[in-house]
Design a protein around this motif. Structure first.
Motif, short mmCIF file in Angstrom:
data_model
loop_
_atom_site.label_atom_id
_atom_site.label_comp_id
_atom_site.label_asym_id
_atom_site.label_seq_id
_atom_site.Cartn_x
_atom_site.Cartn_y
_atom_site.Cartn_z
N ARG A 10 0.88 -1.18 0.00
CA ARG A 10 0.00 0.00 0.00
C ARG A 10 0.91 1.23 0.00
N ILE A 11 0.89 2.00 -1.08
CA ILE A 11 1.77 3.16 -1.22
C ILE A 11 0.95 4.43 -1.35
N THR A 12 1.61 5.55 -1.13
CA THR A 12 0.99 6.85 -1.36
C THR A 12 1.87 7.61 -2.34
N VAL A 13 1.27 8.08 -3.42
CA VAL A 13 1.97 8.92 -4.38
C VAL A 13 1.75 10.36 -3.93
N GLN A 14 2.85 11.12 -3.83
CA GLN A 14 2.78 12.48 -3.32
C GLN A 14 3.41 13.46 -4.29
N LYS A 15 2.92 14.70 -4.26
CA LYS A 15 3.52 15.78 -5.02
C LYS A 15 3.89 16.90 -4.05
N PRO A 16 4.86 17.73 -4.41
CA PRO A 16 5.29 18.78 -3.48
C PRO A 16 4.23 19.86 -3.31
N ALA A 17 4.11 20.33 -2.07
CA ALA A 17 3.31 21.52 -1.77
C ALA A 17 4.31 22.66 -1.69
N THR A 18 4.05 23.73 -2.39
CA THR A 18 5.02 24.82 -2.43
C THR A 18 4.47 26.10 -1.83
N THR A 19 5.37 26.89 -1.32
CA THR A 19 5.07 28.25 -0.86
C THR A 19 6.10 29.16 -1.51
N THR A 20 5.94 30.44 -1.33
CA THR A 20 6.87 31.41 -1.91
C THR A 20 7.70 32.02 -0.79
N ASP A 21 9.02 32.07 -0.99
CA ASP A 21 9.90 32.65 0.03
C ASP A 21 9.95 34.17 -0.13
N ALA A 22 10.75 34.83 0.69
CA ALA A 22 10.84 36.30 0.68
C ALA A 22 11.33 36.84 -0.65
N ASN A 23 12.04 36.03 -1.43
CA ASN A 23 12.55 36.47 -2.73
C ASN A 23 11.61 36.12 -3.88
N GLY A 24 10.45 35.58 -3.57
CA GLY A 24 9.48 35.23 -4.59
C GLY A 24 9.73 33.89 -5.24
N GLN A 25 10.67 33.10 -4.69
CA GLN A 25 10.98 31.79 -5.24
C GLN A 25 10.08 30.73 -4.61
N ALA A 26 9.67 29.76 -5.41
CA ALA A 26 8.87 28.65 -4.90
C ALA A 26 9.77 27.69 -4.14
N VAL A 27 9.35 27.31 -2.94
CA VAL A 27 10.08 26.34 -2.13
C VAL A 27 9.12 25.25 -1.66
N ILE A 28 9.64 24.03 -1.55
CA ILE A 28 8.80 22.92 -1.07
C ILE A 28 8.56 23.10 0.42
N SER A 29 7.28 23.16 0.79
CA SER A 29 6.92 23.35 2.19
C SER A 29 6.36 22.08 2.82
N GLY A 30 6.19 21.05 2.01
CA GLY A 30 5.63 19.79 2.50
C GLY A 30 5.20 18.96 1.31
N TRP A 31 4.41 17.94 1.58
CA TRP A 31 3.97 17.02 0.53
C TRP A 31 2.46 16.83 0.60
N THR A 32 1.82 16.74 -0.56
CA THR A 32 0.38 16.54 -0.68
C THR A 32 0.13 15.16 -1.30
N ASP A 33 -0.76 14.40 -0.70
CA ASP A 33 -1.10 13.08 -1.24
C ASP A 33 -1.90 13.23 -2.52
N VAL A 34 -1.50 12.50 -3.56
CA VAL A 34 -2.22 12.46 -4.83
C VAL A 34 -3.16 11.26 -4.83
N ALA A 35 -2.64 10.10 -4.39
CA ALA A 35 -3.45 8.88 -4.35
C ALA A 35 -2.77 7.85 -3.46
N THR A 36 -3.58 7.02 -2.81
CA THR A 36 -3.08 5.86 -2.07
C THR A 36 -3.60 4.63 -2.79
#
Length: 116
Positions: A10-36
Protein backbone atom coordinates in the motif's frame (compact mmCIF):
# COMPACT_ATOMS: atom_id res chain seq x y z
CA UNK A 1 0.33 -6.83 -16.76
CA UNK A 2 0.70 -7.89 -13.15
CA UNK A 3 -1.81 -10.07 -11.37
CA UNK A 4 -3.71 -8.31 -8.59
CA UNK A 5 -1.92 -10.42 -5.96
CA UNK A 6 1.45 -9.05 -7.06
CA UNK A 7 0.43 -5.53 -6.05
CA UNK A 8 0.79 -6.22 -2.35
CA UNK A 9 2.20 -2.94 -1.02
CA UNK A 10 0.00 0.00 0.00
CA UNK A 11 1.77 3.16 -1.22
CA UNK A 12 0.99 6.85 -1.36
CA UNK A 13 1.97 8.92 -4.38
CA UNK A 14 2.78 12.48 -3.32
CA UNK A 15 3.52 15.78 -5.02
CA UNK A 16 5.29 18.78 -3.48
CA UNK A 17 3.31 21.52 -1.77
CA UNK A 18 5.02 24.82 -2.43
CA UNK A 19 5.07 28.25 -0.86
CA UNK A 20 6.87 31.41 -1.91
CA UNK A 21 9.90 32.65 0.03
CA UNK A 22 10.84 36.30 0.68
CA UNK A 23 12.55 36.47 -2.73
CA UNK A 24 9.48 35.23 -4.59
CA UNK A 25 10.98 31.79 -5.24
CA UNK A 26 8.87 28.65 -4.90
CA UNK A 27 10.08 26.34 -2.13
CA UNK A 28 8.80 22.92 -1.07
CA UNK A 29 6.92 23.35 2.19
CA UNK A 30 5.63 19.79 2.50
CA UNK A 31 3.97 17.02 0.53
CA UNK A 32 0.38 16.54 -0.68
CA UNK A 33 -1.10 13.08 -1.24
CA UNK A 34 -2.22 12.46 -4.83
CA UNK A 35 -3.45 8.88 -4.35
CA UNK A 36 -3.08 5.86 -2.07
CA UNK A 37 -3.02 2.67 -4.13
CA UNK A 38 -1.84 -0.95 -4.17
CA UNK A 39 1.52 -1.47 -5.90
CA UNK A 40 4.37 -3.86 -6.49
CA UNK A 41 7.86 -2.63 -5.61
CA UNK A 42 10.84 -4.34 -7.21
CA UNK A 43 14.50 -3.48 -6.64
CA UNK A 44 16.52 -3.07 -9.82
CA UNK A 45 20.05 -2.01 -8.87
CA UNK A 46 22.20 -0.17 -6.37
CA UNK A 47 25.29 1.98 -6.55
CA UNK A 48 27.54 4.03 -4.34
CA UNK A 49 29.22 7.28 -5.26
CA UNK A 50 31.44 9.85 -3.65
CA UNK A 51 29.71 13.21 -3.33
CA UNK A 52 31.15 16.17 -1.44
CA UNK A 53 33.64 13.94 0.33
CA UNK A 54 31.00 11.49 1.57
CA UNK A 55 29.90 8.14 0.20
CA UNK A 56 26.24 8.05 -0.76
CA UNK A 57 24.20 5.15 -2.04
CA UNK A 58 21.29 5.01 -4.44
CA UNK A 59 18.92 2.11 -4.98
CA UNK A 60 16.72 1.97 -8.06
CA UNK A 61 13.27 0.37 -8.06
CA UNK A 62 10.24 -0.01 -10.25
CA UNK A 63 6.87 0.63 -8.68
CA UNK A 64 3.89 -0.68 -10.64
CA UNK A 65 0.29 0.46 -10.06
CA UNK A 66 -3.01 0.20 -11.93
CA UNK A 67 -3.48 3.03 -14.41
CA UNK A 68 -5.09 6.24 -13.17
CA UNK A 69 -4.97 9.38 -15.33
CA UNK A 70 -4.20 11.58 -12.30
CA UNK A 71 -0.94 9.65 -11.79
CA UNK A 72 0.36 10.40 -15.29
CA UNK A 73 0.96 14.15 -15.51
CA UNK A 74 3.58 14.36 -18.27
CA UNK A 75 5.63 17.32 -17.03
CA UNK A 76 5.51 17.20 -13.25
CA UNK A 77 5.80 13.54 -12.33
CA UNK A 78 9.60 13.72 -11.90
CA UNK A 79 9.06 16.03 -8.92
CA UNK A 80 6.74 13.50 -7.27
CA UNK A 81 7.57 10.70 -4.89
CA UNK A 82 6.23 7.38 -3.61
CA UNK A 83 5.94 6.84 0.12
CA UNK A 84 5.86 3.30 1.46
CA UNK A 85 5.87 3.21 5.26
CA UNK A 86 8.93 5.22 6.26
CA UNK A 87 10.64 4.72 2.89
CA UNK A 88 10.71 7.40 0.20
CA UNK A 89 11.16 6.66 -3.51
CA UNK A 90 11.83 9.68 -5.74
CA UNK A 91 10.09 9.24 -9.10
CA UNK A 92 12.44 9.69 -12.04
CA UNK A 93 10.02 8.71 -14.82
CA UNK A 94 6.57 7.21 -15.34
CA UNK A 95 5.19 5.30 -18.28
CA UNK A 96 2.35 3.06 -19.33
CA UNK A 97 3.68 -0.04 -21.12
CA UNK A 98 2.52 -0.20 -24.74
CA UNK A 99 0.50 2.94 -23.95
CA UNK A 100 -2.30 0.56 -23.07
CA UNK A 101 -3.48 2.55 -20.02
CA UNK A 102 -3.69 -0.62 -17.93
CA UNK A 103 -0.83 0.06 -15.53
CA UNK A 104 1.79 2.68 -14.74
CA UNK A 105 5.40 1.87 -14.02
CA UNK A 106 7.31 4.43 -11.98
CA UNK A 107 11.10 4.35 -12.27
CA UNK A 108 12.31 5.44 -8.83
CA UNK A 109 15.45 6.11 -6.83
CA UNK A 110 15.72 5.64 -3.10
CA UNK A 111 18.41 7.49 -1.19
CA UNK A 112 19.50 9.81 -3.99
CA UNK A 113 17.86 13.00 -2.73
CA UNK A 114 17.95 12.32 1.00
CA UNK A 115 14.19 11.65 1.03
CA UNK A 116 13.19 15.09 -0.13
Amino acid sequence: MLDAGERDKRITVQKPATTTDANGQAVISGWTDVATVWASIRPISGREKLRAGAVGSTLTHTVCVLYQAKLMPPLTVAAWRVKYGTRIFNIVAAFSPNEAREEIIFSCEEGSLDGQ
